[in-house]
Design an enzyme around this catalytic site. Structure first.
Site, PDB file in Angstrom:
ATOM      1  N   PHE A 109      57.794  58.090 -21.005  1.00 29.31           N
ATOM      2  CA  PHE A 109      58.583  56.856 -21.108  1.00 29.31           C
ATOM      3  C   PHE A 109      58.838  56.213 -19.741  1.00 29.31           C
ATOM      4  O   PHE A 109      59.512  55.196 -19.656  1.00 29.31           O
ATOM      5  CB  PHE A 109      59.902  57.124 -21.842  1.00 29.31           C
ATOM      6  CG  PHE A 109      59.733  57.384 -23.323  1.00 29.31           C
ATOM      7  CD1 PHE A 109      58.480  57.358 -23.924  1.00 29.31           C
ATOM      8  CD2 PHE A 109      60.834  57.662 -24.123  1.00 29.31           C
ATOM      9  CE1 PHE A 109      58.329  57.601 -25.286  1.00 29.31           C
ATOM     10  CE2 PHE A 109      60.694  57.899 -25.488  1.00 29.31           C
ATOM     11  CZ  PHE A 109      59.437  57.876 -26.071  1.00 29.31           C
ATOM     12  N   HIS A 145      55.562  71.633  -6.239  1.00 21.89           N
ATOM     13  CA  HIS A 145      56.707  70.709  -6.208  1.00 21.89           C
ATOM     14  C   HIS A 145      57.929  71.354  -5.544  1.00 21.89           C
ATOM     15  O   HIS A 145      59.044  71.272  -6.046  1.00 21.89           O
ATOM     16  CB  HIS A 145      57.056  70.250  -7.634  1.00 21.89           C
ATOM     17  CG  HIS A 145      56.055  69.289  -8.201  1.00 21.89           C
ATOM     18  ND1 HIS A 145      55.855  68.031  -7.680  1.00 21.89           N
ATOM     19  CD2 HIS A 145      55.181  69.403  -9.243  1.00 21.89           C
ATOM     20  CE1 HIS A 145      54.905  67.407  -8.383  1.00 21.89           C
ATOM     21  NE2 HIS A 145      54.476  68.216  -9.335  1.00 21.89           N
ATOM     22  N   ASP A 203      62.478  69.343  -7.377  1.00 19.17           N
ATOM     23  CA  ASP A 203      61.169  68.751  -7.094  1.00 19.17           C
ATOM     24  C   ASP A 203      61.034  68.520  -5.593  1.00 19.17           C
ATOM     25  O   ASP A 203      61.956  68.821  -4.838  1.00 19.17           O
ATOM     26  CB  ASP A 203      60.968  67.444  -7.892  1.00 19.17           C
ATOM     27  CG  ASP A 203      59.522  67.295  -8.350  1.00 19.17           C
ATOM     28  OD1 ASP A 203      58.635  67.385  -7.481  1.00 19.17           O
ATOM     29  OD2 ASP A 203      59.289  67.104  -9.555  1.00 19.17           O
ATOM     30  N   ASP A 214      53.253  72.935 -13.045  1.00 20.19           N
ATOM     31  CA  ASP A 214      52.282  71.843 -13.006  1.00 20.19           C
ATOM     32  C   ASP A 214      51.908  71.475 -11.571  1.00 20.19           C
ATOM     33  O   ASP A 214      52.652  71.755 -10.635  1.00 20.19           O
ATOM     34  CB  ASP A 214      52.847  70.596 -13.708  1.00 20.19           C
ATOM     35  CG  ASP A 214      54.120  70.099 -13.035  1.00 20.19           C
ATOM     36  OD1 ASP A 214      54.947  70.943 -12.657  1.00 20.19           O
ATOM     37  OD2 ASP A 214      54.287  68.879 -12.869  1.00 20.19           O
ATOM     38  N   GLU A 215      50.754  70.859 -11.452  1.00 26.99           N
ATOM     39  CA  GLU A 215      50.335  70.190 -10.217  1.00 26.99           C
ATOM     40  C   GLU A 215      50.568  71.033  -8.965  1.00 26.99           C
ATOM     41  O   GLU A 215      51.192  70.578  -8.016  1.00 26.99           O
ATOM     42  CB  GLU A 215      51.072  68.841 -10.086  1.00 26.99           C
ATOM     43  CG  GLU A 215      50.794  67.911 -11.259  1.00 26.99           C
ATOM     44  CD  GLU A 215      51.562  66.603 -11.169  1.00 26.99           C
ATOM     45  OE1 GLU A 215      50.998  65.566 -11.567  1.00 26.99           O
ATOM     46  OE2 GLU A 215      52.735  66.595 -10.725  1.00 26.99           O
ATOM     47  N   ARG A 255      63.676  62.559  -8.279  1.00 30.83           N
ATOM     48  CA  ARG A 255      63.122  61.373  -7.613  1.00 30.83           C
ATOM     49  C   ARG A 255      64.223  60.344  -7.450  1.00 30.83           C
ATOM     50  O   ARG A 255      64.323  59.673  -6.430  1.00 30.83           O
ATOM     51  CB  ARG A 255      61.956  60.816  -8.410  1.00 30.83           C
ATOM     52  CG  ARG A 255      60.628  61.498  -8.154  1.00 30.83           C
ATOM     53  CD  ARG A 255      60.652  63.012  -8.302  1.00 30.83           C
ATOM     54  NE  ARG A 255      59.369  63.642  -8.089  1.00 30.83           N
ATOM     55  CZ  ARG A 255      58.481  63.897  -9.058  1.00 30.83           C
ATOM     56  NH1 ARG A 255      58.757  63.611 -10.319  1.00 30.83           N
ATOM     57  NH2 ARG A 255      57.335  64.458  -8.773  1.00 30.83           N
ATOM     58  N   TRP A 302      60.059  60.465 -15.903  1.00 30.86           N
ATOM     59  CA  TRP A 302      59.950  60.685 -14.450  1.00 30.86           C
ATOM     60  C   TRP A 302      60.522  59.451 -13.779  1.00 30.86           C
ATOM     61  O   TRP A 302      60.323  58.328 -14.252  1.00 30.86           O
ATOM     62  CB  TRP A 302      58.483  60.924 -14.079  1.00 30.86           C
ATOM     63  CG  TRP A 302      57.922  62.093 -14.835  1.00 30.86           C
ATOM     64  CD1 TRP A 302      57.146  62.050 -15.955  1.00 30.86           C
ATOM     65  CD2 TRP A 302      58.144  63.479 -14.561  1.00 30.86           C
ATOM     66  NE1 TRP A 302      56.861  63.320 -16.386  1.00 30.86           N
ATOM     67  CE2 TRP A 302      57.457  64.214 -15.546  1.00 30.86           C
ATOM     68  CE3 TRP A 302      58.846  64.174 -13.574  1.00 30.86           C
ATOM     69  CZ2 TRP A 302      57.461  65.605 -15.583  1.00 30.86           C
ATOM     70  CZ3 TRP A 302      58.842  65.562 -13.603  1.00 30.86           C
ATOM     71  CH2 TRP A 302      58.154  66.272 -14.591  1.00 30.86           C
ATOM     72  N   THR A 303      61.230  59.658 -12.678  1.00 29.74           N
ATOM     73  CA  THR A 303      62.026  58.532 -12.175  1.00 29.74           C
ATOM     74  C   THR A 303      61.591  58.009 -10.795  1.00 29.74           C
ATOM     75  O   THR A 303      62.379  57.379 -10.109  1.00 29.74           O
ATOM     76  CB  THR A 303      63.519  58.913 -12.141  1.00 29.74           C
ATOM     77  OG1 THR A 303      63.690  60.070 -11.313  1.00 29.74           O
ATOM     78  CG2 THR A 303      64.046  59.201 -13.532  1.00 29.74           C
TER      79      THR A 303
HETATM   80  C1  ACM Z   1      53.998  66.364 -15.182  1.00 30.13           C
HETATM   81  O1  ACM Z   1      54.039  65.204 -15.625  1.00 30.13           O
HETATM   82  N1  ACM Z   1      53.622  66.588 -13.934  1.00 30.13           N
HETATM   83  C2  ACM Z   1      54.367  67.499 -16.002  1.00 30.13           C
END
Ligand code: ACM
Ligand code: ZN
Length: 498
Positions: free
Chosen positions: A383, A227, A167, A290-291, A138, A431-432
């Site tokens: 965080f 992703h 991603d 994920d997702e 990101r 995550w940024t």
């Molecule tokens: C995540 O926070 N999507 C692993």
């Protein structure tokens, strides 16, 4: 543990015995060359670097004769255990090569204005996995900043760097066999400008060497099946419907993912994973999981055919089949996989380690099935979430104050003794999406990372919130002297670093 433990060591050690006096450092600190260290001067050089970064005018000499600091090999049940003996005339660090690095980190934190307090420390970690994740997709962060995080990990006696390399908004790893990833997938449009970047293999080797010297395991993450927009921008034929796509320049979850029916998808991923497995020496490759929306799969004739051929009942089972296939490929290359807790849906792939992020339930279920799990729940370990409820406070989504991190225990009550042993440890994620600069990143993780290090390293009976807060005052001076940016938990924060 009493609330006035001295000296201020974070994370709290297993045992600490205070003596009389101080070891005063003379003009030059003589650091002994460790016995049987494959890369001499190894840990001696690392200790000198850390100490000189903290105390700008300290001179260190690495020497075989009459050292002030000596390393001694000592075996222990825990490979990361160390023993520290500080007398008025010198310092002994005993342990394995990894133990020496943990001891050197403790010694760096313990340094006072005049030297070290005379004391004896015997120490070993509670958990095997004490990790920090970093999303470089990101926002992209160059090698020198990644190294700052690895130093923070090692100085807090943590041991895993989870590197989120791919991603929707960018692919960050240059691969020889697929040059389009660095040429196309690493770049996105940001307000009419090209934004992005990637790591060359040389960059990666530099990071790996840096981490190895600090005994930090690097775990690369290659996301699948979701992703994947940055890849699909270069290779639309790997999607179900065909594109065209752009590397994402907004946040969110995108419906176009790798097609699970087309063999081309696996030819591509196997090329990627083969290079990744060769480049990264560690046991694990993280495969995401994920997702991943299943919208396209449900309409795609290739995916439907795959489900029929494989006897799969639903799209969740198709995802499980996808991850299992990647896992088998990696297993043949000597790697184990880790996935986010969505990989439980449709059946846990054989041998997979689960990283529990949507709460702790996934981790608990995994451990009860006899699989290994790592706890990283959004309630305590994200965080990138705000530090406080103040409206100006930077960050994503929820609020995770310092005490919520500190009071988190990865071994929840619903785990029995057998399943407790399956919890490898704990990890924080960064995550940024909303962290464009490195300075803000350090502000977001410090001091929450200090609290997490104690969750990860120290036994429950040695944890005490009041005691931690006392030690944190001094620890933040250490953080500042080392040149890191942090958020002071008691001060006004209307001025945020950008
Ligand atoms: C995540 O926070 N999507 C692993
Ligand atoms: Zn498809």
């Amino acid at each position: 543990m009493s609330s006035n433990l001295k000296p201020a060591l974070i994370p709290a050690p297993e045992s600490y015995e205070q003596g009389e006096g101080i070891f005063h450092i003379q003009t030059t600190l003589r650091i002994g060359i460790p016995p049987s260290n494959s890369q001499r001067p190894g840990v001696a050089g690392l200790l000198a670097d850390w100490l000189q970064r903290r105390t700008k005018n300290l001179r260190c000499e690495i020497t075989d004769t009459e050292p002030d600091v000596q390393f001694q090999l000592e075996s222990n049940d825990s490979p990361e255990a160390y023993r520290l003996e500080i007398t008025p005339s010198g310092v002994l660090i005993a342990g394995s090569e990894t133990g020496w690095v943990r001891g050197a980190a403790a010694l760096t934190v313990l340094l006072g204005d005049e030297g070290w307090p005379v004391c004896k420390i015997q120490d070993a970690p509670r958990f095997r996995w004490r990790g920090m994740h970093l999303d470089v997709c990101r926002h992209f962060f160059p090698v020198r900043q990644v190294k700052r995080l690895i130093d923070l990990i090692a100085l807090h006696r943590m041991n895993v760097f989870h590197w989120h390399l791919t991603d929707d908004q960018g692919w960050r790893l240059a691969l020889d066999s697929i040059p389009q990833l660095a040429q196309i997938s690493a770049w996105r449009d940001r307000d009419g400008e090209r934004y992005g970047g990637y790591y060359t293999k040389e960059d990666v080797r530099e990071i790996l060497d840096y981490a190895e010297a600090r005994k930090v395991l690097v775990v690369p993450e290659i996301e699948m099946p979701g992703h994947a927009r940055a890849v699909l921008a270069a290779f639309p034929e790997l999607s179900c419907a065909g594109g065209p796509f752009e590397v994402a320049n907004t946040c969110g979850i995108f419906e176009d993912v790798y097609c699970a029916g087309k063999e081309k998808t696996f030819e591509f991923l196997e090329k990627v994973l083969a290079e990744v497995a060769q480049l990264f020496p560690g046991r694990f490759v993280h495969v995401g999981g994920d997702e991943c929306p299943k919208t396209r799969w449900k309409e795609c004739p290739d995916c439907q055919r795959r489900m029929k051929e494989q006897g799969l009942q639903n799209a969740e089972e198709l995802q499980s089949w996808f991850i299992t296939r990647a896992g088998k490929f990696l297993k043949a290359l000597g790697k184990d996989i880790i996935g986010w807790d969505e990989i439980l849906e449709g059946g846990i792939p054989p041998g997979a380690v689960v990283m529990s992020w949507r709460g702790v339930e996934g981790g608990v279920a995994t451990a009860k099935m006899g699989h290994e799990a790592i706890m990283s729940p959004t309630g305590a370990c994200y965080f990138d979430y705000k530090n406080s409820t103040e409206p100006e406070e930077p960050g994503n989504l929820g609020v995770i104050p310092l005490d919520a991190v500190y009071n988190y225990d990865p071994l929840t009550k619903d785990l029995d003794e057998d399943s407790k042993s399956k919890i490898l440890g704990v990890q924080a994620n960064i995550w940024t999406e909303r962290i464009p600069t490195w300075k803000l990143l350090e502000y977001m993780i410090l001091p929450r990372m200090c609290a997490l290090s104690e969750v990860a390293w120290s036994q429950q009976e040695h944890k005490n919130w009041d005691c931690f807060q006392n030690r944190l005052e001094a620890h933040l001076i250490f953080i500042k002297q080392m040149g890191f940016t942090y958020r002071h938990p008691l001060r006004d924060h209307r001025e945020f670093p950008l």
